[in-house]
Design an enzyme around this catalytic site. Structure first.
Site, PDB file in Angstrom:
ATOM      1  N   GLU A 168     -10.085  -3.797  -5.761  1.00 40.83           N
ATOM      2  CA  GLU A 168      -9.551  -2.683  -4.971  1.00 40.83           C
ATOM      3  C   GLU A 168      -9.552  -1.408  -5.797  1.00 40.83           C
ATOM      4  OE1 GLU A 168      -5.362  -2.535  -3.985  1.00 40.83           O
ATOM      5  OE2 GLU A 168      -5.043  -4.454  -4.975  1.00 40.83           O
TER       6      GLU A 168
ATOM      7  N   HIS B 268      -7.453  -5.384  -1.550  1.00 44.67           N
ATOM      8  CA  HIS B 268      -6.234  -4.630  -1.257  1.00 44.67           C
ATOM      9  C   HIS B 268      -5.310  -5.426  -0.328  1.00 44.67           C
ATOM     10  CE1 HIS B 268      -3.903  -0.967  -0.873  1.00 44.67           C
ATOM     11  NE2 HIS B 268      -4.016  -0.979   0.438  1.00 44.67           N
TER      12      HIS B 268
ATOM     13  N   SER C 270       0.834  -1.193   0.000  1.00 44.93           N
ATOM     14  CA  SER C 270       0.000   0.000   0.000  1.00 44.93           C
ATOM     15  C   SER C 270       0.877   1.254   0.000  1.00 44.93           C
ATOM     16  CB  SER C 270      -0.970  -0.054   1.186  1.00 44.93           C
ATOM     17  OG  SER C 270      -1.997   0.902   1.039  1.00 44.93           O
TER      18      SER C 270
END
Length: 310
Positions: free
Chosen positions: A238, A268, A144
């Site tokens: 996502e 995600h 991320s």
């Protein structure tokens, strides 16, 4: 791969999603409670340390004599998370590369906005090099925002004339803080975790008035030429899918060796759910093979150079 596993995970994540209107401290507490509830594998040890003045969590796996180092960057939109909370996922990268993992506790916004995280990441990498560890014995990994920070650190290191690591592995990279990706809208219904609104609420914490399109904030807009090989993984469920797609396109356009690895029907940073999702373990296996191959190739080049020098 199991449809039932994917559906079960989606239901779990929708129940545990953070309220959009919660403040930073509440979100930090919720994340800490969520991640700390998952015990580490019995063979994983986490030791606190410092690298280049930056706190770290050093992660080792019993039975592995590491020859290499994974410098790991945790996620959390530059506002949440810490090095130890990422230890489970980070250890899976170390396990598959037979490396020790140094998870970086870079400073978080809003207390420490950009460029604090970028400065900490570069300081830690420089410290590894100063310790005499060859750049070719290091790989970066991150999820991320940590994936975005890994790429930004590659760009920053290149611009400062530093030798670059052998490769990098980024999971669901958050590389566009302008939130311009088309999948912010097209994947909003199937993403159980993130939304444009949730991300937008935290962007200003990190940018603190700086242009969100700066290359070291949103590396999808950076010049990626000269970077080492990248493997980019994301799921189709996502809103950040387009970040991964565009990052891969920018890298390819800059003549960077890039592997884009998209798994259908998963959320995600799906790799974090490897205990309950077959696709997650399989993706980690593929990334481990990629990183190991590039570390081995670098080792071979060093050995050939040493023989020639003799």
């Amino acid at each position: 791969m199991s449809t039932e596993q994917r559906e079960t995970l989606d239901a779990i994540l929708r129940r545990s999603a953070f309220p959009i209107d919660s403040d930073v401290e509440e979100q930090r507490r919720l994340l800490r409670d969520l991640l700390s509830a998952q015990p580490l594998p019995d063979d994983v040890t986490v030791t606190e340390g410092v690298l280049g003045g930056v706190p770290t969590a050093e992660i080792t796996v019993d039975g592995i004599e590491p020859r290499h180092v994974v410098l790991y960057f945790h996620g959390g939109v530059y506002v949440l998370g810490d090095a130890s909370l990422a230890a489970d996922l980070a250890s899976q990268v170390g396990r598959r590369t037979r490396a020790r993992v140094i998870s970086l506790d870079y400073r978080l916004a809003p207390e420490h906005p950009y460029p604090a995280a970028v400065d900490d990441a570069l300081a830690a990498y420089e410290a590894l090099l100063d310790e005499g560890i060859a750049a070719s014995s290091i790989v970066f990994a991150g999820e991320s925002a940590g994936g975005g920070l890994a790429v930004a650190t590659l760009v920053n290191a290149r611009d400062r004339g530093l030798p670059l690591p052998a490769a990098a592995f980024v999971m669901s990279p958050y590389v566009d803080l302008t939130l311009a990706g088309a999948t912010m809208e097209t994947k909003s219904e199937v993403d159980p975790l993130l939304s444009r609104e949730a991300l937008q609420a935290r962007v200003g914490d990190y940018t603190a008035g700086q242009d969100a399109a700066l290359g070291l904030i949103s590396p999808v807009f950076a010049d990626l030429s000269g970077l080492p090989p990248l493997i980019i993984q994301a799921g189709t469920h996502e809103v950040l899918l387009d970040d991964a797609l565009r990052l891969a396109g920018q890298a390819a356009g800059a003549d960077v060796e890039v592997t884009l690895d998209i798994t259908p029907g998963v959320p995600h940073v799906f790799q974090a759910y490897y205990p309950i999702l077959d696709e997650a373990a399989a993706a980690l296996d593929r990334a481990g093979l990629f990183l190991s191959a590039h570390l081995a190739a670098a080792d071979g080049a060093l050995e050939r150079a040493a023989r020639t020098a003799r």
